[in-house]
Design a protein around this motif. Structure first.
Motif, short mmCIF file in Angstrom:
data_model
loop_
_atom_site.label_atom_id
_atom_site.label_comp_id
_atom_site.label_asym_id
_atom_site.label_seq_id
_atom_site.Cartn_x
_atom_site.Cartn_y
_atom_site.Cartn_z
N LEU A 31 72.73 -37.17 11.32
CA LEU A 31 73.41 -36.34 12.32
C LEU A 31 74.55 -35.53 11.72
CD1 LEU A 31 73.61 -38.85 15.31
CD2 LEU A 31 72.05 -36.91 15.05
N MET A 32 75.18 -36.02 10.65
CA MET A 32 76.36 -35.37 10.09
C MET A 32 76.06 -34.52 8.86
SD MET A 32 79.21 -38.40 10.63
CE MET A 32 80.58 -37.35 10.13
N ARG A 33 74.78 -34.31 8.56
CA ARG A 33 74.49 -33.43 7.44
C ARG A 33 74.83 -31.99 7.82
NH1 ARG A 33 67.99 -34.61 7.84
NH2 ARG A 33 67.54 -33.17 9.59
N ALA A 34 74.78 -31.09 6.84
CA ALA A 34 75.25 -29.72 7.04
C ALA A 34 74.59 -29.01 8.22
CB ALA A 34 75.07 -28.91 5.77
N ASP A 35 73.31 -29.29 8.45
CA ASP A 35 72.60 -28.63 9.55
C ASP A 35 72.45 -29.57 10.75
OD1 ASP A 35 70.85 -30.45 8.41
OD2 ASP A 35 69.11 -29.12 8.47
N GLY A 36 73.29 -30.57 10.85
CA GLY A 36 73.16 -31.60 11.88
C GLY A 36 73.88 -31.27 13.17
N MET A 37 74.36 -32.32 13.85
CA MET A 37 74.88 -32.18 15.21
C MET A 37 76.07 -31.24 15.29
SD MET A 37 76.26 -35.15 17.79
CE MET A 37 74.62 -35.81 18.09
N ALA A 38 77.02 -31.32 14.36
CA ALA A 38 78.21 -30.48 14.43
C ALA A 38 77.83 -29.01 14.33
CB ALA A 38 79.20 -30.85 13.33
N ALA A 39 76.92 -28.69 13.42
CA ALA A 39 76.49 -27.30 13.27
C ALA A 39 75.76 -26.81 14.52
CB ALA A 39 75.60 -27.16 12.04
N LEU A 40 74.91 -27.65 15.07
CA LEU A 40 74.18 -27.26 16.28
C LEU A 40 75.12 -27.04 17.46
CD1 LEU A 40 71.05 -29.58 16.06
CD2 LEU A 40 71.09 -27.09 15.86
N LEU A 41 76.12 -27.90 17.60
CA LEU A 41 77.06 -27.74 18.70
C LEU A 41 77.92 -26.50 18.52
CD1 LEU A 41 78.17 -31.38 19.56
CD2 LEU A 41 76.93 -29.78 21.02
N ARG A 42 78.32 -26.21 17.29
CA ARG A 42 79.06 -24.96 17.06
C ARG A 42 78.22 -23.76 17.47
NH1 ARG A 42 80.91 -27.63 12.33
NH2 ARG A 42 79.25 -26.65 11.10
N GLU A 43 76.94 -23.81 17.13
CA GLU A 43 76.04 -22.71 17.48
C GLU A 43 75.84 -22.63 18.99
OE1 GLU A 43 71.48 -21.17 16.43
OE2 GLU A 43 72.32 -22.92 15.40
N ALA A 44 75.70 -23.79 19.63
CA ALA A 44 75.51 -23.83 21.08
C ALA A 44 76.73 -23.30 21.81
CB ALA A 44 75.20 -25.25 21.53
#
Length: 274
Positions: free
Chosen positions: A248-261
């Protein structure tokens, strides 16, 4: 963040009783809003709203709506232009307009509603219906201290209120807490689906996922510890949680997806201003 809330308005007109408007109304009534001095205007109210009005004595679509201390605008933002003439007629010279229309700025509201003087723009979210909402709000210079107190009491009756010094931040609030409940529901949905993929029966996975999301949220709400610290506290080095978080915390994981969302939702809020 809000201080202790003041009194609720002595009279209120709610325009629009969809999911958000209806949720806020439920919170206000639970918080002590006088139903006998509350008017609801909605051209196609849901059956549960009609039943609520009949049971509690709210005025529903009266031919001549009474003047109200506060008018809350909760229609779809796309419908503002068509509804503007009828809405403007609801605003007396001393009325406070509280708008929860995504993307519609105070300047836009005052242009379309010439009678609007004191305006509060707010963005609540769906948990307002159970008194656990999160709302960002901004007021124009014409809002008096007393009117802001009335608005704060209304919004605080449904949960947390954050007053913003800059109205431009409302679009970011819309993207984070306004849309945020859907993100959380999706988390529960996806966690249950992952449980099924891991071999759990669908009903068991759904119950476990729902309880996990709800319980974790309650723990976060009741703890003074920051979210990142709570995460570390339940993550043993080399353990199962650490293995899952590594994905979940990899570069393309949850944080990146939430920033995009959040960026996409904020962008859409800006588009709705057009």
């Amino acid at each position: 963040m809000t201080d202790a809330p003041g009194r609720l308005p002595s009279s209120l007109t709610l325009v629009g009783a969809g999911k958000m408007g209806g949720s806020m109304l439920a919170g206000w009534l639970a918080g002590g809003l006088d139903p006998r001095r509350t008017t609801l205007i909605d051209p196609a109210p849901a059956p549960e709203i009609v039943a609520l009005c009949e049971a509690r004595g709210l005025g529903l679509n009266p031919a001549a709506p009474p003047a109200s201390e506060v008018v809350v605008l909760a229609i779809k933002p796309q419908g503002l232009a068509a509804a503007a003439p009828a809405l403007d007629a609801l605003l007396g010279p001393d009325a406070l307009l509280v708008s929860i229309l995504a993307g519609k700025t105070i300047a836009d509201l005052r242009t379309r509603l010439p009678s609007a003087r004191a305006v509060v723009r707010a963005m609540p979210n769906l948990p307002a219906s159970i008194g656990r909402g999160a709302t960002g709000a901004a007021a124009n210079a014409e809002v008096s201290a007393d009117q802001r107190d009335r608005a704060d009491a209304l919004l605080a009756a449904t949960g947390l209120v954050e007053w913003l010094a800059d109205e431009a931040l409302i679009d970011a609030v819309t993207a984070v807490s306004g849309s945020g409940p859907a993100y959380v529901f999706l988390l529960a949905e996806a966690l249950a689906e992952a449980g099924v993929a891991a071999g759990l029966p669908p009903e068991t996975a759904a119950r476990l996922a729902r309880a996990t999301v709800a319980g974790s949220g309650a723990l976060l709400d009741g703890s003074p510890v920051a979210a990142d610290a709570l995460r570390r506290n339940v993550t043993s080095p080399g353990g199962t949680t650490a293995a899952g978080l590594a994905v979940l915390m990899r570069a393309d994981g949850m944080a990146a997806l939430l920033r995009e969302a959040v960026a996409a939702a904020k962008r859409r809020a800006g588009e709705l201003a057009g």
